[in-house]
Design a protein around this motif. Structure first.
Motif, mmCIF file in Angstrom:
data_model
loop_
_atom_site.group_PDB
_atom_site.id
_atom_site.type_symbol
_atom_site.label_atom_id
_atom_site.label_comp_id
_atom_site.label_asym_id
_atom_site.label_seq_id
_atom_site.Cartn_x
_atom_site.Cartn_y
_atom_site.Cartn_z
ATOM 1 N N ASP A 594 -0.852 -36.765 30.025
ATOM 2 C CA ASP A 594 -1.249 -35.405 29.645
ATOM 3 C C ASP A 594 -2.636 -35.465 28.990
ATOM 4 O O ASP A 594 -2.788 -36.016 27.893
ATOM 5 C CB ASP A 594 -0.229 -34.807 28.693
ATOM 6 C CG ASP A 594 -0.486 -33.330 28.446
ATOM 7 O OD1 ASP A 594 -1.373 -32.771 29.119
ATOM 8 O OD2 ASP A 594 0.176 -32.751 27.565
ATOM 9 N N ARG A 596 -5.898 -33.469 27.437
ATOM 10 C CA ARG A 596 -6.329 -32.215 26.805
ATOM 11 C C ARG A 596 -7.833 -32.278 26.557
ATOM 12 O O ARG A 596 -8.361 -33.308 26.107
ATOM 13 C CB ARG A 596 -5.613 -32.007 25.471
ATOM 14 C CG ARG A 596 -4.106 -31.899 25.600
ATOM 15 C CD ARG A 596 -3.702 -30.564 26.203
ATOM 16 N NE ARG A 596 -2.242 -30.428 26.275
ATOM 17 C CZ ARG A 596 -1.630 -29.329 26.656
ATOM 18 N NH1 ARG A 596 -2.358 -28.275 27.012
ATOM 19 N NH2 ARG A 596 -0.308 -29.274 26.710
ATOM 20 N N GLU A 628 -1.270 -31.535 37.887
ATOM 21 C CA GLU A 628 -1.027 -30.146 37.489
ATOM 22 C C GLU A 628 -2.074 -29.740 36.466
ATOM 23 O O GLU A 628 -2.228 -30.399 35.426
ATOM 24 C CB GLU A 628 0.382 -29.999 36.914
ATOM 25 C CG GLU A 628 1.490 -30.366 37.894
ATOM 26 C CD GLU A 628 2.868 -30.247 37.256
ATOM 27 O OE1 GLU A 628 2.916 -29.904 36.044
ATOM 28 O OE2 GLU A 628 3.874 -30.502 37.948
ATOM 29 N N GLU A 629 -2.811 -28.678 36.772
ATOM 30 C CA GLU A 629 -3.863 -28.196 35.875
ATOM 31 C C GLU A 629 -3.301 -27.129 34.949
ATOM 32 O O GLU A 629 -2.483 -26.301 35.345
ATOM 33 C CB GLU A 629 -5.025 -27.629 36.689
ATOM 34 C CG GLU A 629 -5.632 -28.614 37.669
ATOM 35 C CD GLU A 629 -6.776 -27.999 38.457
ATOM 36 O OE1 GLU A 629 -7.471 -27.123 37.898
ATOM 37 O OE2 GLU A 629 -6.967 -28.373 39.629
ATOM 38 N N ARG A 630 -3.780 -27.161 33.690
ATOM 39 C CA ARG A 630 -3.381 -26.161 32.696
ATOM 40 C C ARG A 630 -4.625 -25.712 31.954
ATOM 41 O O ARG A 630 -4.942 -26.209 30.871
ATOM 42 C CB ARG A 630 -2.369 -26.763 31.728
ATOM 43 C CG ARG A 630 -1.032 -27.079 32.384
ATOM 44 C CD ARG A 630 -0.059 -27.645 31.411
ATOM 45 N NE ARG A 630 -0.605 -28.817 30.722
ATOM 46 C CZ ARG A 630 0.142 -29.735 30.120
ATOM 47 N NH1 ARG A 630 1.463 -29.620 30.126
ATOM 48 N NH2 ARG A 630 -0.412 -30.744 29.515
ATOM 49 N N ASP A 632 -7.974 -22.322 32.156
ATOM 50 C CA ASP A 632 -8.468 -21.095 32.760
ATOM 51 C C ASP A 632 -9.779 -21.316 33.506
ATOM 52 O O ASP A 632 -10.497 -20.371 33.792
ATOM 53 C CB ASP A 632 -8.678 -20.025 31.691
ATOM 54 C CG ASP A 632 -9.597 -20.509 30.565
ATOM 55 O OD1 ASP A 632 -9.925 -21.721 30.547
ATOM 56 O OD2 ASP A 632 -9.987 -19.681 29.730
ATOM 57 N N TYR A 668 -5.085 -31.208 32.144
ATOM 58 C CA TYR A 668 -4.343 -31.472 33.371
ATOM 59 C C TYR A 668 -3.330 -32.573 33.085
ATOM 60 O O TYR A 668 -3.475 -33.361 32.133
ATOM 61 C CB TYR A 668 -5.282 -31.880 34.508
ATOM 62 C CG TYR A 668 -6.232 -32.995 34.150
ATOM 63 C CD1 TYR A 668 -5.862 -34.334 34.342
ATOM 64 C CD2 TYR A 668 -7.486 -32.717 33.614
ATOM 65 C CE1 TYR A 668 -6.727 -35.345 34.009
ATOM 66 C CE2 TYR A 668 -8.347 -33.734 33.282
ATOM 67 C CZ TYR A 668 -7.976 -35.055 33.482
ATOM 68 O OH TYR A 668 -8.826 -36.064 33.144
ATOM 69 N N GLU A 669 -2.308 -32.589 33.905
ATOM 70 C CA GLU A 669 -1.217 -33.547 33.748
ATOM 71 C C GLU A 669 -1.072 -34.338 35.048
ATOM 72 O O GLU A 669 -0.996 -33.765 36.130
ATOM 73 C CB GLU A 669 0.076 -32.811 33.429
ATOM 74 C CG GLU A 669 1.224 -33.710 33.038
ATOM 75 C CD GLU A 669 2.452 -32.900 32.685
ATOM 76 O OE1 GLU A 669 2.658 -32.639 31.484
ATOM 77 O OE2 GLU A 669 3.175 -32.499 33.620
#
Length: 685
Positions: A594, A596, A628-630, A632, A668-669
């Motif tokens: 993960d 950040r 997996e993107e997190r 905006d 992203y993860e």
């Protein structure tokens, strides 16, 4: 070289098209046409390409040019012609050699005086010991010191004189190198003219002619000046060109156009021969070519038996280089049989087939020291009933004729170029006597002029400059200057203003904090014209103040490219990252990484600013590795962006007011199955 008669017309250089290497010049001449229709248009440069001469009649007189060729005339100058810069270089060279000789002699005197030593007389074995005369030793030492002091003072003066004369000589040599080549020779004056034959001019009192010819020794590179005001969405882009030429003539008050095309590109079309199955068919005989007549070598039997001709004082003529060039004896040419003459063409070459009994091709007039052939009537081939003039000794020797082959003759394109054929004289080897071969009709001096002219291709380019052929790609462009300009023939760069190009400008700031935590100011330049903007240096002026000189990339019509202006100290960026590793899955057989990302922006400028922050996410080619993107952020659109982005690029765009701040959270993860992970090899960043 020839000195011919005929009415002379002066000419003026009107326009020049500078290509990637070389130029195409256009001259205008006006005058009354004589009864025989033959005129000489003067003013051509010595480096002119004789095969590129084109001529036509302007206006509504209805005339046409039936023949055009280049001739060089040489006449010795009278006494008292100043030699200018070259004379100054020679004078300073002699002064420098004399100053060095005086300095060397002074150094020799210093070495002689410094080598003075007291030498006692030889002492015999039975002589008693004598006391050393200390006073004499001291007097000799004082004399040597005083003499060396005077000599060294003089040596300092001579060293200063050598440095001064050497500096003046370097300046004179530099002035000579930079001087215009459009200057007459101090000993022999050469005039290059175009000999034209006009027909059908009627009763016109005056006729205006246009001459077009190519010259080597001209290059150009584009440069720009960009004026921008903050807050304005448009700007002024002035296209300029750095032009250097050493063609042998000064371009004064001419219209200049700039082209990216190659002036020496090939223009011949490929030909595909047919493949025939069946009986052998003889190839058709080439038009305009015929084998030499039988028994040609017997014409020179008497000449060979007579032996070498004695030297006569009047059998040599001085060329422009100052040397004497022997004129070979002209060999008689076969007389053609009666028949219809071939039609003439512009330039003195004839495309029709030769008459029976004539040698193949046609003999042009000799240049570079030979005598011109007698004027021929229009429509009659050269050489009929007249002796051909052999070429001068400076003419470029042609290759030896190939051995005879079975079947029909296969002449090359050079053998069908009648204007470039040269008749070999009796002094040539037996296989070449009395035959026509491709050769050069210009002397070695003209070749030296062209070699010097082509030296400008190696001129160092200005900073950020790019050759037009490299930046134009597979397309050719032409730019016409708005006003006339002057470009002297000195081989140095001169700036010519071409015109103003409207462009769209958008001020933006760009930062890539993962690489460098610095914000850069940029200008997105959009080309709204139908012409490409070639790569080159651009001087950027913002609000009336010069900012910097940057490199403008090639901008296609309708394209948008980003121009960097350097770091923007008024905007700060900070980036922090955090990584957390865990496992997931039924048997904890999936490694979860993960990531950040935290980015902060602060605007310290007096006005608002648009900032674009670039980040990246990993790109995987393994279907089992999931990302997996997190955040905006958004993926850039390469179709609308000023430049193409690497895969995995993500963009944040924000409008920062004056004194405002902004913060972005992204991440992203990465999920890696146990079978895809390397033992002790997972990278953590």
């Amino acid at each position: 070289m020839t000195v011919g008669s005929g009415q002379r017309w002066g000419s003026a250089l009107d326009s020049v098209v500078v290509y990637a290497q070389g130029a195409l010049c256009r001259r205008l001449a006006r005058g009354a046409v004589p009864a025989d229709g033959r005129v000489r248009v003067t003013g051509l440069p010595r480096s002119v390409d004789p095969g590129s001469l084109r001529a036509r009649v302007l206006g509504a007189s209805g005339g046409r040019v039936t023949e055009a060729r280049v001739e060089v005339e040489a006449e010795p100058h009278g006494a008292g012609v100043p030699e200018g810069a070259r004379h100054e270089v020679d004078r300073l060279s002699e002064a420098y050699a004399a100053a060095r000789a005086r300095r060397d002699r002074q150094q020799g005197l210093i070495e002689q005086v410094a080598g003075l030593r007291p030498v006692p007389p030889a002492r015999k074995r039975e002589d008693p010991h004598r006391r050393t005369p200390v006073d004499a030793w001291l007097e000799l030492a004082d004399f040597v010191d005083e003499r060396l002091a005077v000599l060294h003072a003089r040596l300092v003066e001579l060293d200063a004189e050598v440095l001064r004369v050497e500096h003046e000589m370097d300046l004179a040599v530099d002035r000579l190198d930079r001087a215009s080549t459009d200057a007459p020779s101090p000993h022999v004056g050469t005039t290059v003219c175009a000999v034209l034959t006009l027909d059908g001019t009627g009763d016109a009192e005056e006729v205006e002619l246009e001459l077009e010819y190519g010259v080597p020794g001209a290059v150009w590179v584009p440069t720009y000046r960009l004026t921008h005001r903050q807050g304005d969405g448009s700007g002024r882009l002035v296209l300029r060109a750095s032009v250097a030429q050493r063609t042998g003539e000064d371009w004064t008050g001419v219209r200049i156009a700039l082209a990216t095309a190659d002036l020496r590109r090939r223009t011949d079309l490929p030909a595909l021969r047919s493949i025939r199955i069946g009986r052998r068919q003889s190839a058709p005989a080439p038009s305009g070519w015929r084998e030499p007549p039988a028994g040609l070598a017997d014409l020179f039997t008497g000449y060979a038996a007579a032996g070498p001709a004695p030297f006569r004082a009047g059998s040599a003529v001085g060329g422009s280089a100052g040397g004497a060039v022997a004129l070979p004896v002209a060999a008689p040419a076969p007389v053609p049989a009666p028949g219809p003459p071939p039609p003439p063409s512009v330039g003195g070459s004839f495309t029709g087939p030769p008459q029976p009994g004539a040698a193949y091709g046609s003999a042009p007039e000799a240049f570079g020291g030979g005598r011109p052939a007698a004027p021929q009537a229009p429509g009659r081939p050269r050489g009929g009933g007249a002796a051909f003039t052999a070429p001068a000794a400076q003419a470029t020797p042609a290759a030896a004729p190939p051995p005879p082959q079975a079947g029909p003759p296969q002449p090359s394109g050079a053998e069908l170029d009648y204007a470039a054929l040269v008749l070999s004289g009796p002094e040539e080897p037996g296989g070449r006597r009395g035959r026509l071969f491709p050769g050069s009709s210009f002397d070695a001096v003209a070749a030296e002029y062209r070699r010097r002219a082509e030296a400008v291709a190696a001129l160092p380019l200005p900073e950020h400059a790019v050759r037009p052929r490299e930046s134009a790609g597979s397309f050719d462009h032409r730019f016409d200057a708005a006003a006339r300009a002057d470009v002297p023939s000195d081989g140095t760069w001169h700036t010519v203003t071409v015109g103003e190009i409207p462009v769209g400008l958008r001020a933006e700031h760009l930062c890539v904090p993962s690489v460098e935590q610095t914000v850069y100011a940029t200008l997105a330049v959009s080309n709204a014209t139908d012409q490409a903007l070639l790569a080159g240096p651009v001087e950027v002026t913002v609000d009336g103040d010069f900012l910097l000189t940057a490199a403008l990339p090639t901008l296609a019509p309708g394209g948008v490219r980003r121009l960097g202006l350097g770091p923007a100290e008024g905007i700060r960026v900070t980036r922090r990252t955090h990584l957390k590793e865990s496992t997931a899955g039924l048997r904890n057989n999936v490694t979860v990484l993960d990531h950040r990302v935290h980015v902060e922006l602060a605007n310290r400028l007096a006005g608002p600013a648009t900032v674009e922050v670039h980040e990246r996410v990993p790109v995987s080619s393994e279907p089992d590795v999931r990302i997996e993107e997190r955040a905006d952020w958004t993926a850039p659109d390469d179709g609308a962006a000023p430049e193409r982005h690497a895969p995995g690029t993500r963009v944040w765009r924000v409008e920062l007011p004056a004194g405002g701040t902004a913060a972005f959270e992204g991440g992203y993860e990465i999920r890696i199955p146990a079978g895809k992970a390397l033992v002790d090899g997972n990278r953590r960043s």
